[in-house]
Scaffold this active site. Sequence first.
Site, short mmCIF file in Angstrom:
data_model
loop_
_atom_site.label_atom_id
_atom_site.label_comp_id
_atom_site.label_asym_id
_atom_site.label_seq_id
_atom_site.Cartn_x
_atom_site.Cartn_y
_atom_site.Cartn_z
N ARG A 22 0.90 -7.54 -2.34
CA ARG A 22 0.76 -9.00 -2.18
C ARG A 22 1.39 -9.48 -0.89
NH1 ARG A 22 3.41 -11.26 -7.35
NH2 ARG A 22 4.79 -9.56 -6.80
N ASN A 40 -0.60 -10.43 -9.02
CA ASN A 40 -0.64 -9.27 -9.90
C ASN A 40 -1.21 -9.71 -11.24
OD1 ASN A 40 0.53 -7.53 -8.06
ND2 ASN A 40 2.58 -7.70 -8.89
#
Length: 92
Positions: A22, A40
């Site tokens: 990320r 996520n």
Amino acid sequence: MGAEIHHEVIHYTGHVQGVGFRYTTTQVAKEFEVCGYVSNLADGRVLLEVEGQRNEVKAFTAAVAERLHGYIRKTEQKEGTRSPSFTGFTIK
């Protein structure tokens, strides 16, 4: 910019959580004129939702795939056009 912009939803499967996926995606986003988020998922995948001019989105997603290809086993992608929904690029 018109009322409709390019929009993609991508699910990445593989060793994609706990590896800076990320964070790296957010850093890559700064190099392109795109908005959206990366997060996520509970099932171990990473979700990327991104919008912008089609060529910018395509260049961005290609850069993400190139930068993180060692972690990605599978990519599922849906694309289309819609009204802009995001401001900036964030981690959720």
